[in-house]
Write a protein that holds these residues in place. Structure first.
Motif: not given
Length: 145
Positions: A140, A135, A138, A6
């Motif tokens: 990821t 994060n 975000p 992340q």
């Protein structure tokens, strides 16, 4: 090996309410080691993570790596990434490496990244940990060898 990475603006890991690892901008890595994993897998994964262009450049394009931005890594061992939930209601961890092998490859992996002059913080192997992160995005990704 399996890693959930992340992009973070900050992240920390604590054991018994004591912070044992903390970073600013960089990558939070949850790392799982499978029974069949080798040093070659750790080498590949380390190179992939530190060179993966997931940080934005001046045009807001994902074009920079953690190396390019002078970022850090927080690496936390997480064997539950190897949990197989396809059957039944309880995960099976038969594919996860035994603790001795997992520790050796986890430490090898973190050493490789340190040798590339990337600042690294870690959790505590086999400890109950609390992970905190912001994060950024975000953003990821899941990486597997």
């Amino acid at each position: 090996m399996k890693a959930v990475i992340q992009r973070v603006s900050q992240s920390s890991v604590s054991v018994n309410q004591e912070i044992v690892g903390k970073i600013g901008q960089g990558i939070m890595v949850l790392l799982g080691v499978a029974d069949q994993d080798t040093h070659k897998d750790a080498d590949w994964l380390a190179e992939k993570i530190i060179n993966l262009r997931i940080f934005e450049d001046e045009n807001q394009k994902m074009n920079l790596s953690v190396k390019d931005i002078g970022g850090q890594l927080l690496i936390v061992s997480q064997f539950t990434l190897l949990g197989d939930c396809r059957k039944g209601r309880r995960p099976s961890f038969i594919g996860a490496a035994k603790p001795e092998k997992a520790r050796e490859l986890y430490e090898y992996f973190t050493d490789i990244i340190r040798q590339k002059n990337i600042p690294v913080q870690t959790g505590r192997f086999q400890a109950m940990m609390n992970v905190s992160l912001i994060n950024d995005g975000p953003v990821t990704f899941i990486l597997e060898t």
